[in-house]
Design a protein around this motif. Structure first.
Motif, PDB file in Angstrom:
ATOM      1  N   VAL A  35       1.040  -1.088  -0.208  1.00 24.91           N
ATOM      2  CA  VAL A  35      -0.225  -0.017  -0.265  1.00 24.91           C
ATOM      3  C   VAL A  35       0.221   1.491  -0.163  1.00 24.91           C
ATOM      4  O   VAL A  35       0.271   2.686  -0.231  1.00 24.91           O
ATOM      5  CB  VAL A  35      -1.007   0.265   1.111  1.00 24.91           C
ATOM      6  CG1 VAL A  35      -1.868   0.924   1.432  1.00 24.91           C
ATOM      7  CG2 VAL A  35      -2.068  -1.330   1.430  1.00 24.91           C
ATOM      8  N   ALA A  39       0.842   0.851   7.913  1.00 17.82           N
ATOM      9  CA  ALA A  39      -0.906   0.892   8.845  1.00 17.82           C
ATOM     10  C   ALA A  39      -0.882   1.559   9.324  1.00 17.82           C
ATOM     11  O   ALA A  39      -0.402   2.601  10.229  1.00 17.82           O
ATOM     12  CB  ALA A  39       0.169  -0.474   8.525  1.00 17.82           C
ATOM     13  N   ASP A  43      -6.594  -0.132   8.997  1.00 18.48           N
ATOM     14  CA  ASP A  43      -6.116  -1.200   8.272  1.00 18.48           C
ATOM     15  C   ASP A  43      -6.204  -3.061   9.157  1.00 18.48           C
ATOM     16  O   ASP A  43      -6.188  -3.835   8.652  1.00 18.48           O
ATOM     17  CB  ASP A  43      -4.759  -1.159   7.722  1.00 18.48           C
ATOM     18  CG  ASP A  43      -4.560  -0.139   6.897  1.00 18.48           C
ATOM     19  OD1 ASP A  43      -5.260   0.129   6.022  1.00 18.48           O
ATOM     20  OD2 ASP A  43      -3.771   0.901   7.404  1.00 18.48           O
ATOM     21  N   ASN A  44      -5.479  -2.298  10.051  1.00 20.86           N
ATOM     22  CA  ASN A  44      -5.873  -3.877  11.310  1.00 20.86           C
ATOM     23  C   ASN A  44      -6.379  -3.705  12.888  1.00 20.86           C
ATOM     24  O   ASN A  44      -5.650  -2.602  13.817  1.00 20.86           O
ATOM     25  CB  ASN A  44      -3.699  -4.179  11.402  1.00 20.86           C
ATOM     26  CG  ASN A  44      -4.147  -5.425  12.725  1.00 20.86           C
ATOM     27  OD1 ASN A  44      -5.156  -5.638  13.201  1.00 20.86           O
ATOM     28  ND2 ASN A  44      -2.551  -6.136  12.412  1.00 20.86           N
ATOM     29  N   TYR A  58       2.990  -0.998   4.745  1.00 22.34           N
ATOM     30  CA  TYR A  58       1.903  -2.032   5.009  1.00 22.34           C
ATOM     31  C   TYR A  58       1.793  -3.102   3.936  1.00 22.34           C
ATOM     32  O   TYR A  58       1.487  -1.786   3.243  1.00 22.34           O
ATOM     33  CB  TYR A  58       0.914  -1.158   6.061  1.00 22.34           C
ATOM     34  CG  TYR A  58      -0.210  -1.593   5.389  1.00 22.34           C
ATOM     35  CD1 TYR A  58      -0.061  -2.728   6.386  1.00 22.34           C
ATOM     36  CD2 TYR A  58      -2.160  -1.524   5.112  1.00 22.34           C
ATOM     37  CE1 TYR A  58      -2.149  -3.833   6.490  1.00 22.34           C
ATOM     38  CE2 TYR A  58      -3.136  -1.910   4.694  1.00 22.34           C
ATOM     39  CZ  TYR A  58      -3.070  -2.800   5.678  1.00 22.34           C
ATOM     40  OH  TYR A  58      -4.333  -4.191   6.012  1.00 22.34           O
ATOM     41  N   SER A  60      -0.749  -5.426   2.779  1.00 23.40           N
ATOM     42  CA  SER A  60      -2.718  -6.437   2.678  1.00 23.40           C
ATOM     43  C   SER A  60      -2.319  -7.812   2.035  1.00 23.40           C
ATOM     44  O   SER A  60      -2.174  -7.309   0.811  1.00 23.40           O
ATOM     45  CB  SER A  60      -3.050  -5.251   1.711  1.00 23.40           C
ATOM     46  OG  SER A  60      -4.816  -6.074   2.543  1.00 23.40           O
ATOM     47  N   ASP A  62      -5.453 -10.406   1.323  1.00 21.70           N
ATOM     48  CA  ASP A  62      -6.699 -10.528   1.291  1.00 21.70           C
ATOM     49  C   ASP A  62      -6.715 -12.131   0.887  1.00 21.70           C
ATOM     50  O   ASP A  62      -6.835 -12.213  -0.423  1.00 21.70           O
ATOM     51  CB  ASP A  62      -7.565  -9.135   0.860  1.00 21.70           C
ATOM     52  CG  ASP A  62      -7.074  -7.740   0.989  1.00 21.70           C
ATOM     53  OD1 ASP A  62      -8.130  -7.182   2.010  1.00 21.70           O
ATOM     54  OD2 ASP A  62      -6.462  -7.037   0.365  1.00 21.70           O
ATOM     55  N   PHE A 101      -0.878  -7.664   7.238  1.00 22.51           N
ATOM     56  CA  PHE A 101      -2.149  -7.959   7.706  1.00 22.51           C
ATOM     57  C   PHE A 101      -3.547  -8.846   7.005  1.00 22.51           C
ATOM     58  O   PHE A 101      -3.013  -8.443   5.464  1.00 22.51           O
ATOM     59  CB  PHE A 101      -3.066  -6.970   8.534  1.00 22.51           C
ATOM     60  CG  PHE A 101      -4.558  -6.788   9.549  1.00 22.51           C
ATOM     61  CD1 PHE A 101      -4.061  -8.125  10.118  1.00 22.51           C
ATOM     62  CD2 PHE A 101      -5.530  -7.266   8.669  1.00 22.51           C
ATOM     63  CE1 PHE A 101      -5.148  -8.249  10.993  1.00 22.51           C
ATOM     64  CE2 PHE A 101      -6.598  -7.178   9.327  1.00 22.51           C
ATOM     65  CZ  PHE A 101      -6.268  -7.808  10.437  1.00 22.51           C
ATOM     66  N   LYS A 103      -6.667 -10.704   5.774  1.00 18.01           N
ATOM     67  CA  LYS A 103      -8.113 -10.016   5.916  1.00 18.01           C
ATOM     68  C   LYS A 103      -8.502 -11.476   5.219  1.00 18.01           C
ATOM     69  O   LYS A 103      -8.487 -12.169   3.961  1.00 18.01           O
ATOM     70  CB  LYS A 103      -8.231  -8.945   5.246  1.00 18.01           C
ATOM     71  CG  LYS A 103      -8.170  -7.785   6.226  1.00 18.01           C
ATOM     72  CD  LYS A 103      -8.552  -6.220   5.788  1.00 18.01           C
ATOM     73  CE  LYS A 103      -7.562  -5.368   6.195  1.00 18.01           C
ATOM     74  NZ  LYS A 103      -8.485  -4.452   5.190  1.00 18.01           N
ATOM     75  N   HIS A 150      -7.067  -0.730  -2.473  1.00 13.74           N
ATOM     76  CA  HIS A 150      -5.630  -0.572  -1.711  1.00 13.74           C
ATOM     77  C   HIS A 150      -5.093   1.070  -2.898  1.00 13.74           C
ATOM     78  O   HIS A 150      -4.497   1.485  -2.030  1.00 13.74           O
ATOM     79  CB  HIS A 150      -5.261  -1.834  -2.028  1.00 13.74           C
ATOM     80  CG  HIS A 150      -5.419  -2.468  -0.683  1.00 13.74           C
ATOM     81  ND1 HIS A 150      -5.634  -1.927   0.778  1.00 13.74           N
ATOM     82  CD2 HIS A 150      -6.000  -3.831  -0.659  1.00 13.74           C
ATOM     83  CE1 HIS A 150      -6.947  -3.398   1.427  1.00 13.74           C
ATOM     84  NE2 HIS A 150      -6.102  -4.350   0.814  1.00 13.74           N
TER      85      HIS A 150
END
Length: 168
Positions: A35, A39, A43-44, A58, A60, A62, A101, A103, A150
């Motif tokens: 990103v 973060a 975000d988290n 950060y 991400s 997904d 992180f 998700k 993002h």
């Protein structure tokens, strides 16, 4: 056993397909997006401010699936999926200075209004095969849209007709 296939590689994002060799009914795509910022709690929500401040970037991750993987897979199998994805990310260039992180996105209620059953089963497969293909492409498209969200740009704007994996 599983098969990992990279679908897209850009300078700041990748999309992968994760396929179980013994169960073709489970659809999994995941994106890894750099990103290019620190973060945030948004975000988290599970991270402390200290954890967020420790890293300059950060990433991400997904994970998109047609099933709730945590509920549908045995615990060991679910852990293996998470471990394989994490292992892949750990070997990326800027991992060590990044807050990462993951998700999970469950798409078990896919909108079928655009699904059209083709009559020629020899060419398109039977109804079950066509529905599976539609769901797989729908989840893949959702994964692409997550990257666009993002990075706040469309994929076609990100990739300017060059081989982005060759960019440094």
């Amino acid at each position: 056993m599983a098969n990992l296939t990279r679908i897209l590689r850009l300078r700041d994002a990748e999309i992968w397909a994760y396929e179980f060799l013994d169960n073709q009914d489970i659809i999994i795509y995941f994106s890894i997006t750099d990103v290019n910022r620190k973060a945030t709690i948004h975000d988290n929500p599970l991270a402390t401010q200290e954890e967020l401040d420790e890293r300059d970037n950060y990433l991400s991750i997904d994970v998109h699936s047609n099933l709730d993987l945590k509920k549908m897979l045995e615990e060991d199998t679910f852990d293996d999926v998470i471990t394989e994805i994490s292992f892949l990310v750990e070997h990326m260039h800027d991992f060590h200075n990044a807050h990462v992180f993951m998700k999970m996105h469950v798409h078990d209620n896919i909108d079928l209004t655009d699904f059209q059953l083709e009559e020629d089963e020899d060419l398109h497969g039977d109804e079950k095969e066509q529905l599976y293909t539609f769901q797989r492409l729908w989840i893949q498209q959702t994964c692409f849209q997550m990257i666009e969200h993002h990075l706040n740009r469309k994929i076609k704007e990100i990739s300017n007709s060059r081989f982005c994996q060759d960019l440094k």
